[in-house]
Scaffold this motif. Structure first.
Motif, PDB file in Angstrom:
ATOM      1  N   GLU A 122      25.419  53.140  18.875  1.00 45.85           N
ATOM      2  CA  GLU A 122      26.315  53.435  17.744  1.00 45.85           C
ATOM      3  C   GLU A 122      25.605  53.163  16.428  1.00 45.85           C
ATOM      4  O   GLU A 122      24.903  52.165  16.288  1.00 45.85           O
ATOM      5  CB  GLU A 122      27.575  52.568  17.812  1.00 45.85           C
ATOM      6  N   HIS A 123      25.825  54.063  15.465  1.00 46.74           N
ATOM      7  CA  HIS A 123      25.201  53.903  14.157  1.00 46.74           C
ATOM      8  C   HIS A 123      26.066  54.555  13.087  1.00 46.74           C
ATOM      9  O   HIS A 123      26.937  55.371  13.393  1.00 46.74           O
ATOM     10  CB  HIS A 123      23.782  54.486  14.160  1.00 46.74           C
ATOM     11  N   GLU A 124      25.795  54.191  11.837  1.00 46.77           N
ATOM     12  CA  GLU A 124      26.564  54.701  10.706  1.00 46.77           C
ATOM     13  C   GLU A 124      25.754  54.526   9.429  1.00 46.77           C
ATOM     14  O   GLU A 124      24.747  53.820   9.408  1.00 46.77           O
ATOM     15  CB  GLU A 124      27.887  53.955  10.584  1.00 46.77           C
ATOM     16  N   ASP A 177      24.146  43.198  13.547  1.00 44.02           N
ATOM     17  CA  ASP A 177      23.739  44.593  13.597  1.00 44.02           C
ATOM     18  C   ASP A 177      22.346  44.691  12.986  1.00 44.02           C
ATOM     19  O   ASP A 177      21.881  43.771  12.319  1.00 44.02           O
ATOM     20  CB  ASP A 177      24.725  45.458  12.816  1.00 44.02           C
ATOM     21  N   ILE A 232      14.321  50.609  18.461  1.00 43.35           N
ATOM     22  CA  ILE A 232      14.418  51.526  17.324  1.00 43.35           C
ATOM     23  C   ILE A 232      12.996  51.752  16.840  1.00 43.35           C
ATOM     24  O   ILE A 232      12.308  50.809  16.441  1.00 43.35           O
ATOM     25  CB  ILE A 232      15.292  50.935  16.197  1.00 43.35           C
ATOM     26  N   LEU A 258      20.718  52.791   7.212  1.00 45.47           N
ATOM     27  CA  LEU A 258      21.181  53.272   8.511  1.00 45.47           C
ATOM     28  C   LEU A 258      21.480  52.021   9.326  1.00 45.47           C
ATOM     29  O   LEU A 258      20.584  51.196   9.556  1.00 45.47           O
ATOM     30  CB  LEU A 258      20.088  54.119   9.173  1.00 45.47           C
ATOM     31  N   ILE A 259      22.733  51.847   9.735  1.00 42.43           N
ATOM     32  CA  ILE A 259      23.151  50.620  10.402  1.00 42.43           C
ATOM     33  C   ILE A 259      23.407  50.893  11.883  1.00 42.43           C
ATOM     34  O   ILE A 259      24.205  51.767  12.234  1.00 42.43           O
ATOM     35  CB  ILE A 259      24.422  50.043   9.751  1.00 42.43           C
ATOM     36  N   PHE A 260      22.724  50.144  12.736  1.00 39.48           N
ATOM     37  CA  PHE A 260      22.901  50.240  14.177  1.00 39.48           C
ATOM     38  C   PHE A 260      23.777  49.085  14.636  1.00 39.48           C
ATOM     39  O   PHE A 260      23.496  47.925  14.337  1.00 39.48           O
ATOM     40  CB  PHE A 260      21.546  50.174  14.892  1.00 39.48           C
ATOM     41  N   THR A 261      24.821  49.412  15.364  1.00 39.31           N
ATOM     42  CA  THR A 261      25.728  48.399  15.882  1.00 39.31           C
ATOM     43  C   THR A 261      25.095  47.735  17.094  1.00 39.31           C
ATOM     44  O   THR A 261      24.628  48.413  18.010  1.00 39.31           O
ATOM     45  CB  THR A 261      27.071  49.040  16.295  1.00 39.31           C
ATOM     46  N   THR A 284      27.917  58.131  18.024  1.00 41.17           N
ATOM     47  CA  THR A 284      26.779  58.236  18.930  1.00 41.17           C
ATOM     48  C   THR A 284      26.431  59.714  19.045  1.00 41.17           C
ATOM     49  O   THR A 284      27.083  60.555  18.425  1.00 41.17           O
ATOM     50  CB  THR A 284      27.118  57.665  20.330  1.00 41.17           C
ATOM     51  N   ARG A 317      30.770  55.782  11.973  1.00 42.66           N
ATOM     52  CA  ARG A 317      30.120  55.253  13.178  1.00 42.66           C
ATOM     53  C   ARG A 317      30.256  56.278  14.301  1.00 42.66           C
ATOM     54  O   ARG A 317      31.332  56.794  14.563  1.00 42.66           O
ATOM     55  CB  ARG A 317      30.753  53.929  13.593  1.00 42.66           C
TER      56      ARG A 317
END
Length: 192
Positions: free
Chosen positions: A168-170, A150, A15, A132-135, A111, A109
């Motif tokens: 994946e992110h949300e 995460d 990232i 911003l949360i990345f799985t 892609t 969530r």
């Protein structure tokens, strides 16, 4: 005889985070245009729930021309640091759109299919804006070996975040009275 590598990374995920030092000059123009468009056109709903998203050709707007150069520079840095550049012919931004996240809106969530890299650029960020949360793509593996947490990135005005489009992110619910405004983009990489 060719020497065997002892360790080879598979699906290593990076990232990238890059700050734009001219954001105080550029961001207000983008905010103004984004708000104008949001009043004129309905949302082009993608991942933003209860918010507004522009069409994906926002890169044509004159207010983002200068920012586009910065984003391209960020993509170049990211690519040079994470990918074998000897196999790359070129890259280009395929989509760029604006997001307005008012109170109680969020990004589910998701892609970014059909692209190689994706990113977000933060234009207006309320003090308590959600991260911003990345799985973690390895979340089903034994956590003691790899780790299962995460990764969260705290938004800041002028921050550009670049990542693998398949990650994946949300973004959780915005509880601030102020909207969070950001740009999202996708990048295609052409191999030689």
């Amino acid at each position: 005889m060719k020497k065997m590598k002892e360790l080879t990374g598979i699906n290593t995920t990076y990232i990238g985070q890059y700050m734009y030092d001219k954001h105080k000059d550029v961001n207000p123009k983008i905010v103004k245009r984004t708000l104008e468009l949001s009043k004129k056109y309905p949302s082009n709903q993608r991942s933003n729930e209860l918010g507004w998203q522009s069409k994906t050709d926002f890169y044509k707007e004159p207010c983002v021309e200068e920012l586009g150069k910065f984003v391209n520079d960020c993509l170049m840095k990211y690519i040079k640091q994470t990918i074998d550049t000897s196999i790359i012919k070129d890259w280009y931004i395929t989509d760029l759109w604006a997001n307005i996240c008012p109170k109680y809106s969020y990004h589910k969530r998701h892609t970014h299919p059909n692209s190689d890299l994706s990113g977000a650029y933060y234009i207006q960020v309320p003090e308590s804006a959600p991260e911003l949360i990345f799985t973690n793509p390895h979340r089903y593996m034994r956590s003691l070996i790899i780790g299962s947490a995460d990764t969260a990135v705290s938004p800041k005005e002028g921050l550009c975040v670049i990542f693998d489009s398949g990650l994946e992110h949300e973004v959780n619910i915005n509880l601030s009275e102020e909207p969070r405004i950001a740009l999202s983009f996708n990048c295609q990489i052409n191999k030689i």
